[in-house]
Design a protein around this motif. Sequence first.
Motif, PDB file in Angstrom:
ATOM      1  N   ASP A 304      -9.542  13.453  -5.552  1.00 52.79           N
ATOM      2  CA  ASP A 304      -8.480  14.321  -6.080  1.00 52.79           C
ATOM      3  C   ASP A 304      -8.591  15.667  -5.380  1.00 52.79           C
ATOM      4  OD1 ASP A 304      -7.858  12.374  -7.894  1.00 52.79           O
ATOM      5  OD2 ASP A 304      -8.960  13.308  -9.553  1.00 52.79           O
ATOM      6  N   GLU A 322       5.366  16.980  -2.475  1.00 52.43           N
ATOM      7  CA  GLU A 322       5.920  15.681  -2.890  1.00 52.43           C
ATOM      8  C   GLU A 322       6.175  14.795  -1.656  1.00 52.43           C
ATOM      9  OE1 GLU A 322       9.021  16.989  -5.495  1.00 52.43           O
ATOM     10  OE2 GLU A 322       7.558  17.219  -7.128  1.00 52.43           O
ATOM     11  N   ALA A 325       2.722  13.713  -0.349  1.00 57.36           N
ATOM     12  CA  ALA A 325       2.101  12.704  -1.208  1.00 57.36           C
ATOM     13  C   ALA A 325       2.579  11.305  -0.811  1.00 57.36           C
ATOM     14  CB  ALA A 325       2.428  13.000  -2.673  1.00 57.36           C
ATOM     15  N   LYS A 326       3.865  11.196  -0.524  1.00 58.78           N
ATOM     16  CA  LYS A 326       4.411   9.883  -0.106  1.00 58.78           C
ATOM     17  C   LYS A 326       3.797   9.464   1.225  1.00 58.78           C
ATOM     18  CE  LYS A 326       8.867   9.856  -2.421  1.00 58.78           C
ATOM     19  NZ  LYS A 326       9.603  11.130  -2.409  1.00 58.78           N
ATOM     20  N   GLU A 331      -1.547   8.780  -5.235  1.00 52.54           N
ATOM     21  CA  GLU A 331      -0.979   8.104  -6.407  1.00 52.54           C
ATOM     22  C   GLU A 331       0.066   8.999  -7.078  1.00 52.54           C
ATOM     23  OE1 GLU A 331      -3.468   5.653  -9.276  1.00 52.54           O
ATOM     24  OE2 GLU A 331      -2.751   7.300 -10.558  1.00 52.54           O
ATOM     25  N   ARG A 332      -0.257  10.306  -7.141  1.00 51.60           N
ATOM     26  CA  ARG A 332       0.617  11.198  -7.909  1.00 51.60           C
ATOM     27  C   ARG A 332       0.326  12.633  -7.493  1.00 51.60           C
ATOM     28  NH1 ARG A 332      -1.691  12.590 -12.668  1.00 51.60           N
ATOM     29  NH2 ARG A 332      -3.082  10.815 -12.539  1.00 51.60           N
ATOM     30  N   SER A 334       0.946  16.559  -9.191  1.00 53.62           N
ATOM     31  CA  SER A 334       1.447  17.253 -10.380  1.00 53.62           C
ATOM     32  C   SER A 334       1.195  18.742 -10.222  1.00 53.62           C
ATOM     33  CB  SER A 334       0.728  16.739 -11.634  1.00 53.62           C
ATOM     34  OG  SER A 334      -0.653  17.004 -11.516  1.00 53.62           O
TER      35      SER A 334
END
Length: 411
Positions: A304, A322, A325-326, A331-332, A334
């Motif tokens: 993380d 965002e 991240a892709k 995973e996510r 935030s």
Amino acid sequence: MALIVQKFGGTSVADTDKIKAVAERVMALSKQGHQMVVVLSAMSGETNRFVNMAQHMQSIPDPREMDVLLSSGEQVTVSLFAMAVKAAGFDAVSLLGDQVKIQTDIMHTKARIKSINADLIKEHLNSGKIVVVAGFQGVTESGDITTLGRGGSDTTAVALAAALEADQCEIFTDVEGVYTTDPNICANARKIDKITYDEMLELASLGAKVLDIRSVGLAKKYKVPIHVRSTFTDTEGTWVVEEDKTMESMLVSGVTYSKNEARITFAKVPDTPGIASRIFNPISDAGIVVDMIIQNTRAGDMTDMTFTVPRTDYETAMKVVEKTAKEIGAERVSGDPHIAKVSVVGVGMRNHSGIATTMFHILARENINIMMISTSEIKISCVINEKYTELAVRALHDAFELEKENIPIED
Ligand code: ADP
Ligand code: ASP
Ligand code: MG
């Protein structure tokens, strides 16, 4: 006869009566034969009002247009000031950033000064005028208006003092100087008489907005002593100067807070070489400065990554991360824009242990959860929920007894 640069902040020029009062103050020195260069901010609240209006137009306002808008507040105050001076029978001239030439890079809304042409100001001074310069703004090589980042009028003042080799650089504001913490949230805060550039740099970088950090960096580089003082009294303020042997090193010189913070977390990213660079390069390419970074270890081949960015850059940063991240298969991702950073600062910490422990103990006693911690040899910062900021600052100020006179360090 001295050449004096004086900067007045937003609350000092909040309305026409206050502008007249500031003009009187400046004219009194002019009458004594001093050459006066005045740097003004926009009326208090104006720059915020512009930011809000811009957000009604575009969720992430176009940076170039934003600077055209933001710089307009200072145009109002300098022109009114010059009128007040002329009405009193003195001569004055207002100058905007592009007229002076305060040349900057092209990083709109956080531009850096590259050079200043002092000739025009000198000409006006030599013809007996009070010169009043719009703070916070500059111009790119190609003629676009830029702004220097919030609080940037301080930087304009110090840069002009350096370029003009001024005898004095005074920053007038709504408090009597630099305090051990923000006097508006802690009644026990104590005014510091003299502080080194390095300590002030640290306080400013951690949120003590009484001086813009870039103004302190410039003052240190060009050896400009700064006198921070109140517009509304004649009391001696705080001198920001080079370290001298007679100055006492403080164990803890101040407690600061910053609410201009937001947290972003990538959850479960592949723990492989190059991952940090893939996360942080696009953020830096967007001109966003990342502050604290924590990489957790997880069992397996995932990790993380949590870090903070200025809250003002949060929405832009979220768009960037965002996408990242892709690309990297996180995973996510935030974020939380409601955090604050509370810090304890002091050069004396270098040789003393126990400051961090006391800080953690006090925050625990107040039931405040610490989300992130970062340390350097002269500061400890904790990220907490924004709503506990004032409570944390007061409790830490009390715990380190900063209301008491200097505690010199004995080795
Ligand atoms: P100006 O509009 O004059 O530039 P600012 O609002 O930028 O004024 O800065 C002055 C404010 O800085 C004070 O009103 C105070 O609330 C805040 N402040 C935060 N930390 C400190 C500190 N350590 N010492 C003095 N003022 C501080
Ligand atoms: N008006 C600008 C701001 O509010 C610059 C300044 O006041 O120093 O950030
Ligand atoms: Mg300011």
